[in-house]
Scaffold this active site. Structure first.
Site, PDB file in Angstrom:
ATOM      1  CB  SER A 197      -0.952   0.013   1.206  1.00  0.00           C
ATOM      2  OG  SER A 197      -0.234   0.158   2.411  1.00  0.00           O
TER       3      SER A 197
ATOM      4  CE  LYS B 264      -2.926   2.105   4.824  1.00  0.00           C
ATOM      5  NZ  LYS B 264      -2.722   1.266   3.623  1.00  0.00           N
TER       6      LYS B 264
END
Length: 322
Positions: free
Chosen positions: A134, A200
């Site tokens: 990701s 993230k």
């Protein structure tokens, strides 16, 4: 991990205190009692090592426990304990003293190192392993990195209180945080993410209005400039559509339920939502292959563990994280 190290340190400290008590009461003078004590020591210290290593090699918080490794570790601990039992029963007085001295030195070393490591990991630095694609190519699968837990302030144990921050959270920061799941029954991105650590990049701050159009993030009505770290695939996009009931949409998003209704469409068409107070909007750099705030909602401030800091392994990937 810091909780596990602290638990191991407490176990070894308690064992050391109990041993001193037994010595004071002359309970370890016979070969039989000493042999059982030595066997217990070997089993406890090796089991603690297996307990820690099982999680270290398992890939991260929230990952399923590797039971096969744990079972083999316990079998090894039992085998060494039996060996220690047999050796202790044959030991002379001088040999018993040498064995006990060595065992207590190991016990003292383990509990002291455990306490120090748990404090360092709780307040300052934590190791983390990248489990998915990701954040590619800023961070790739298998990267081992250090997380700076002090940069946003020290957290008072068992509270949400922080103090001493020398940097404020800002857009562009790469953060490591515990997934915002209330319990194991909460389903996001195809399964339960309860207890897992995520990494993230911060996209929006508390009070910001966020939308995603054709896969691109918009904040406060403006499309964010494309950055070098962003990765997109040549995909057929879901056209952006305005939601009818914005209040219900906002509530579902804040309750981490939105992806259960709209699924993969949220990758390309999302919002508008307003980031709640003391929360943040985070996305992966690999925008088309990231389970992030588009799907499961805002990141609460108390869930943020720290700022991704430095990749230390593999050697050809060593770098400061930006």
């Amino acid at each position: 991990m810091e909780q596990r190290l602290f638990a191991v340190a407490c176990i070894m400290y308690a064992f050391t205190l109990f041993t001193r008590y037994l010595n004071k009461k002359n309970k370890l003078n016979s070969n039989t009692s000493f042999a059982w004590w030595h066997a217990s020591f070997l089993f406890i210290i090796l089991s603690c090592a297996v307990y820690v290593l099982t999680f270290v090699m398992g890939g991260g918080a929230g990952e399923p426990l590797n039971w096969s490794r744990l079972v083999w570790g316990i079998v090894l601990s039992l085998g060494c304990a039996i060996y220690g039992l047999l050796k202790g029963k044959k030991a002379t007085d001088d040999k018993r003293k040498k064995i006990m001295k060595a065992d207590l030195e190991w016990s003292n070393t383990v509990y002291f190192a455990g306490f120090v490591a748990s404090v360092v990991m709780f307040f300052f630095i934590q190791a983390f392993k990248i489990p998915s694609a990701s954040m590619r190519y800023t961070l790739v699968e298998g990267d081992h990195l250090f997380v700076n837990k002090a940069v946003y302030g020290f957290r008072v144990p068992f509270t949400k209180v922080r103090f001493g921050a020398y940097e404020q959270i800002k857009p562009g920061d790469i953060i490591v945080f515990q997934f915002p799941a209330k319990d194991r029954s909460q389903q996001n991105c195809g399964g339960s993410q309860y207890g897992k650590d995520f990494v993230k990049r911060i996209i929006a701050m508390p009070g910001d209005t966020v939308q995603v159009k054709n896969g691109r993030p918009w904040v406060n009505g403006k499309e964010l400039p494309k950055q070098d770290y962003e990765v997109y695939e040549d995909l057929e996009r879901v056209p952006y559509f305005e939601v009818d009931d914005k209040e219900e949409y906002q509530n579902l998003w804040e309750d981490h339920l939105l992806d259960n209704y709209l699924g993969i469409e949220l990758r390309d068409s999302f919002g508008p939502v307003v980031v709640p107070e003391n929360s943040y909007f985070a996305m992966g750099d690999n925008r088309d292959n990231s389970c992030d705030s588009r799907f499961w909602g805002p990141v609460p401030r108390e869930n943020i563990k720290g700022k991704a800091w430095f990749v230390h392994w593999p050697l050809n990937r060593i770098h400061w994280i930006k």
